[in-house]
Write a protein that holds these residues in place. Structure first.
Motif, short mmCIF file in Angstrom:
data_model
loop_
_atom_site.label_atom_id
_atom_site.label_comp_id
_atom_site.label_asym_id
_atom_site.label_seq_id
_atom_site.Cartn_x
_atom_site.Cartn_y
_atom_site.Cartn_z
N UNK A 158 -9.89 0.81 8.95
CA UNK A 158 -10.86 -0.84 8.77
C UNK A 158 -11.93 -1.62 10.05
N UNK A 159 -11.23 -0.96 11.17
CA UNK A 159 -12.30 -0.73 12.68
C UNK A 159 -13.67 -0.92 11.96
N UNK A 160 -14.37 0.42 11.26
CA UNK A 160 -15.46 1.20 11.23
C UNK A 160 -15.55 0.83 9.49
N UNK A 161 -14.51 -0.13 8.71
CA UNK A 161 -15.26 -0.65 7.21
C UNK A 161 -15.86 -1.75 8.00
N UNK A 162 -14.92 -2.57 8.17
CA UNK A 162 -15.72 -4.25 8.86
C UNK A 162 -16.87 -3.38 9.92
N UNK A 163 -16.99 -2.73 10.94
CA UNK A 163 -18.91 -2.84 11.54
C UNK A 163 -19.68 -2.53 10.79
N UNK A 164 -19.13 -1.51 9.05
CA UNK A 164 -20.47 -1.46 8.31
C UNK A 164 -20.56 -2.59 7.45
N UNK A 165 -19.52 -3.49 7.23
CA UNK A 165 -19.27 -4.49 6.75
C UNK A 165 -20.58 -5.50 7.49
N UNK A 166 -20.09 -6.06 8.74
CA UNK A 166 -21.08 -6.95 9.22
C UNK A 166 -22.49 -5.93 9.86
N UNK A 167 -22.92 -4.85 9.48
CA UNK A 167 -23.96 -4.44 10.13
C UNK A 167 -24.49 -4.54 8.58
N UNK A 168 -24.45 -4.35 8.00
CA UNK A 168 -25.15 -4.19 6.26
C UNK A 168 -25.31 -6.06 6.41
N UNK A 169 -24.50 -6.83 5.96
CA UNK A 169 -24.62 -8.32 6.32
C UNK A 169 -25.48 -9.36 7.16
N UNK A 170 -25.19 -8.52 8.68
CA UNK A 170 -25.67 -9.57 9.62
C UNK A 170 -26.90 -9.08 10.35
N UNK A 171 -26.87 -7.72 10.13
CA UNK A 171 -27.69 -6.42 10.49
C UNK A 171 -29.46 -6.59 9.44
N UNK A 172 -29.14 -6.27 8.42
CA UNK A 172 -29.96 -6.02 7.34
C UNK A 172 -29.90 -6.93 6.13
N UNK A 173 -28.96 -7.85 6.12
CA UNK A 173 -29.14 -8.92 5.05
C UNK A 173 -28.48 -8.58 3.48
N UNK A 174 -27.77 -7.72 4.49
CA UNK A 174 -27.59 -7.04 2.00
C UNK A 174 -26.52 -7.19 1.74
N UNK A 175 -25.28 -7.64 1.05
CA UNK A 175 -24.21 -7.65 0.60
C UNK A 175 -23.64 -6.71 0.41
N UNK A 176 -22.89 -7.23 0.91
CA UNK A 176 -21.73 -5.83 0.15
C UNK A 176 -20.54 -6.27 -0.84
N UNK A 177 -19.83 -5.42 -1.60
CA UNK A 177 -18.99 -6.22 -2.33
C UNK A 177 -17.92 -6.59 -1.42
N UNK A 178 -17.65 -7.90 -1.86
CA UNK A 178 -16.54 -8.62 -0.72
C UNK A 178 -14.83 -8.49 -1.60
N UNK A 179 -14.83 -8.39 -2.91
CA UNK A 179 -13.29 -8.82 -3.75
C UNK A 179 -12.53 -8.84 -3.20
N UNK A 180 -11.24 -8.63 -3.30
CA UNK A 180 -10.22 -10.22 -2.88
C UNK A 180 -10.38 -10.61 -1.65
#
Length: 186
Positions: A158-180
């Motif tokens: 969970x920590x690893x996937x959250x960090x990747x989500x944060x890196x893509x969202x905040x760092x690259x400005x790309x949105x990964x699927x948010x889902x539920x």
């Protein structure tokens, strides 16, 4: 190997042979099965290169852009394929004893778990979202590789996937699927 009078053990190489039981007619491919893996890596790299070249990039995309990281990964794949091919050609694996031919086995249970996890990840990514499906994928792979701590692996996943989500969202400005969870962090 052979046992001679007096209990001395001599290998084929000590008797003047090469130690390979299939010297006659073995051909170029004997001991070079690693070239198949190098070929598969090169094919994956080619597929990625075609995908990068045909990617629709918006005109206002900022540097480094959406092609930057896939290009780095593709270059790394080609370099690894080349290094593996060179290593396999320079140092083919030689079988010393006939019994050593079957020293590898396939762990079908682990392979099935990893394959099932990738399939579930692909099917659940959009409806469930990146954070949970990536955590599930990381956890399943760690279990398949023999991790003895399942609860620790859940937290780490969970920590690893959250960090990747944060890196893509905040760092690259790309949105990964948010889902539920889209309303919570999206």
């Amino acid at each position: 190997m052979s046992v001679e009078a007096g209990g001395a053990v001599r290998t084929e190489a000590a008797r003047g042979g090469t130690g390979r039981p299939h010297d006659k007619g073995a051909g170029f491919w004997f001991g070079r099965s690693g070239l198949v893996v190098a070929g598969i890596l090169a094919a994956i790299g080619g597929y990625l290169a075609i995908g990068i070249a045909t990617m629709d990039v918006p005109e206002g995309a900022k540097v480094p852009g959406p092609q930057f990281f896939p290009t780095l990964i593709t270059i790394a794949i080609f370099v690894l394929a080349l290094l593996l091919a060179v290593q396999t050609l320079r140092h083919p694996e030689h079988v010393v004893e006939p019994a050593a031919r079957h020293r590898f086995h396939t762990d079908w249970k682990s392979l099935g778990l990893v394959f099932g996890a990738f399939l579930a990840f692909a099917l659940l990514l959009v409806p469930v979202g990146w954070m949970l499906t990536a955590a599930m994928l990381f956890w399943c792979v760690s279990r398949a590789l023999g991790s003895p701590r399942p609860l620790f692996d859940v937290g780490l996943s969970l920590v690893f996937s959250s960090c990747i989500q944060l890196a893509f969202g905040a760092g690259l400005g790309l949105a990964l699927p948010g889902g539920i969870l889209e309303g919570i962090y999206g």
